[in-house]
Scaffold this motif. Sequence first.
Motif, PDB file in Angstrom:
ATOM      1  N   ILE A 146     -13.429  31.512  -4.886  1.00  0.00           N
ATOM      2  CA  ILE A 146     -14.331  32.192  -3.965  1.00  0.00           C
ATOM      3  C   ILE A 146     -14.009  31.871  -2.504  1.00  0.00           C
ATOM      4  O   ILE A 146     -13.475  30.809  -2.193  1.00  0.00           O
ATOM      5  N   ALA A 147     -14.384  32.816  -1.649  1.00  0.00           N
ATOM      6  CA  ALA A 147     -14.311  32.597  -0.206  1.00  0.00           C
ATOM      7  C   ALA A 147     -15.604  31.902   0.223  1.00  0.00           C
ATOM      8  O   ALA A 147     -16.673  32.143  -0.344  1.00  0.00           O
ATOM      9  N   ILE A 148     -15.480  31.018   1.197  1.00  0.00           N
ATOM     10  CA  ILE A 148     -16.645  30.282   1.699  1.00  0.00           C
ATOM     11  C   ILE A 148     -16.699  30.343   3.215  1.00  0.00           C
ATOM     12  O   ILE A 148     -15.688  30.581   3.881  1.00  0.00           O
ATOM     13  N   GLU A 149     -17.897  30.107   3.730  1.00  0.00           N
ATOM     14  CA  GLU A 149     -18.081  29.867   5.155  1.00  0.00           C
ATOM     15  C   GLU A 149     -18.286  28.364   5.306  1.00  0.00           C
ATOM     16  O   GLU A 149     -19.094  27.762   4.601  1.00  0.00           O
ATOM     17  N   VAL A 150     -17.517  27.746   6.191  1.00  0.00           N
ATOM     18  CA  VAL A 150     -17.651  26.323   6.451  1.00  0.00           C
ATOM     19  C   VAL A 150     -18.702  26.162   7.542  1.00  0.00           C
ATOM     20  O   VAL A 150     -18.582  26.738   8.618  1.00  0.00           O
ATOM     21  N   LEU A 151     -19.727  25.373   7.251  1.00  0.00           N
ATOM     22  CA  LEU A 151     -20.857  25.223   8.168  1.00  0.00           C
ATOM     23  C   LEU A 151     -20.745  23.930   8.977  1.00  0.00           C
ATOM     24  O   LEU A 151     -19.891  23.821   9.837  1.00  0.00           O
ATOM     25  N   ASP A 152     -21.572  22.964   8.685  1.00  0.00           N
ATOM     26  CA  ASP A 152     -21.678  21.764   9.509  1.00  0.00           C
ATOM     27  C   ASP A 152     -20.845  20.595   8.993  1.00  0.00           C
ATOM     28  O   ASP A 152     -20.782  20.357   7.794  1.00  0.00           O
ATOM     29  N   HIS A 153     -20.275  19.864   9.941  1.00  0.00           N
ATOM     30  CA  HIS A 153     -19.590  18.609   9.609  1.00  0.00           C
ATOM     31  C   HIS A 153     -20.662  17.585   9.253  1.00  0.00           C
ATOM     32  O   HIS A 153     -21.644  17.420   9.970  1.00  0.00           O
ATOM     33  N   ILE A 154     -20.491  16.899   8.138  1.00  0.00           N
ATOM     34  CA  ILE A 154     -21.466  15.919   7.665  1.00  0.00           C
ATOM     35  C   ILE A 154     -20.969  14.491   7.856  1.00  0.00           C
ATOM     36  O   ILE A 154     -21.705  13.618   8.295  1.00  0.00           O
ATOM     37  N   TYR A 155     -19.687  14.244   7.540  1.00  0.00           N
ATOM     38  CA  TYR A 155     -19.206  12.862   7.586  1.00  0.00           C
ATOM     39  C   TYR A 155     -17.676  12.836   7.567  1.00  0.00           C
ATOM     40  O   TYR A 155     -17.041  13.669   6.917  1.00  0.00           O
ATOM     41  N   THR A 156     -17.110  11.854   8.257  1.00  0.00           N
ATOM     42  CA  THR A 156     -15.686  11.523   8.168  1.00  0.00           C
ATOM     43  C   THR A 156     -15.586  10.035   7.874  1.00  0.00           C
ATOM     44  O   THR A 156     -16.292   9.230   8.494  1.00  0.00           O
ATOM     45  N   THR A 157     -14.726   9.678   6.939  1.00  0.00           N
ATOM     46  CA  THR A 157     -14.568   8.276   6.543  1.00  0.00           C
ATOM     47  C   THR A 157     -14.354   7.394   7.768  1.00  0.00           C
ATOM     48  O   THR A 157     -13.500   7.687   8.603  1.00  0.00           O
ATOM     49  N   ASP A 158     -15.133   6.303   7.839  1.00  0.00           N
ATOM     50  CA  ASP A 158     -14.987   5.372   8.966  1.00  0.00           C
ATOM     51  C   ASP A 158     -14.762   3.940   8.491  1.00  0.00           C
ATOM     52  O   ASP A 158     -15.068   2.985   9.180  1.00  0.00           O
ATOM     53  N   PHE A 159     -14.223   3.810   7.276  1.00  0.00           N
ATOM     54  CA  PHE A 159     -13.869   2.498   6.733  1.00  0.00           C
ATOM     55  C   PHE A 159     -12.583   2.650   5.921  1.00  0.00           C
ATOM     56  O   PHE A 159     -12.188   3.763   5.582  1.00  0.00           O
ATOM     57  N   PHE A 160     -11.930   1.535   5.637  1.00  0.00           N
ATOM     58  CA  PHE A 160     -10.701   1.597   4.853  1.00  0.00           C
ATOM     59  C   PHE A 160     -11.020   1.896   3.400  1.00  0.00           C
ATOM     60  O   PHE A 160     -11.889   1.271   2.793  1.00  0.00           O
ATOM     61  N   GLN A 161     -10.282   2.858   2.831  1.00  0.00           N
ATOM     62  CA  GLN A 161     -10.394   3.167   1.417  1.00  0.00           C
ATOM     63  C   GLN A 161      -8.999   3.482   0.886  1.00  0.00           C
ATOM     64  O   GLN A 161      -8.371   4.451   1.335  1.00  0.00           O
ATOM     65  N   ALA A 162      -8.526   2.675  -0.045  1.00  0.00           N
ATOM     66  CA  ALA A 162      -7.248   2.954  -0.691  1.00  0.00           C
ATOM     67  C   ALA A 162      -7.441   4.052  -1.728  1.00  0.00           C
ATOM     68  O   ALA A 162      -8.509   4.168  -2.343  1.00  0.00           O
ATOM     69  N   SER A 163      -6.435   4.838  -1.945  1.00  0.00           N
ATOM     70  CA  SER A 163      -6.464   5.894  -2.954  1.00  0.00           C
ATOM     71  C   SER A 163      -6.559   5.294  -4.349  1.00  0.00           C
ATOM     72  O   SER A 163      -5.903   4.298  -4.660  1.00  0.00           O
TER      73      SER A 163
END
Length: 149
Positions: A61-78
């Motif tokens: 499906i196609a989507i509309e991207v709305l509001d930014h909620i969060y960006t990682t601000d700590f270290f996280q290994a995959s």
Amino acid sequence: MQSQQFTIRVYGLWIDAGKNILLSDEHIGDFQFTKFPGGGLEWGEGLREGLKREWQEELGIAIEVLDHIYTTDFFQASAFHPNTQVISVYYTIQPLEKPKLKWATKPFQFERKQHKDEVFRWANMSQLQAQDLTFPIDQLVLKLLQQAL
């Protein structure tokens, strides 16, 4: 020694009027996990463009991207590549069309178990617990969303 890298992932949070949120249950080989729909950014993409591509690939499906909620601000290994640091970006989204998918009604309700598979299901945000999500960044985002309710 292996080189250390970064991977950027982008996720869409579809929350309906009843405060239900769409989840993705996946498995790759023997590893099963629950997360928000989305995935890895590809070379040359912007965040919003990558999120739209991921939803088109995964849900059709196609989507509309709305509001930014969060960006990682700590270290996280995959979880898949220990020498890779994950940076995840979350947006709320609104579908522009109705998905032609059959929603799962319980976790990991795969129709046929292949090497890699994915199903989608709705969960009530007030009943969803952090441990219902596999990855630490998703768990934090859920807590932020629940605090905002």
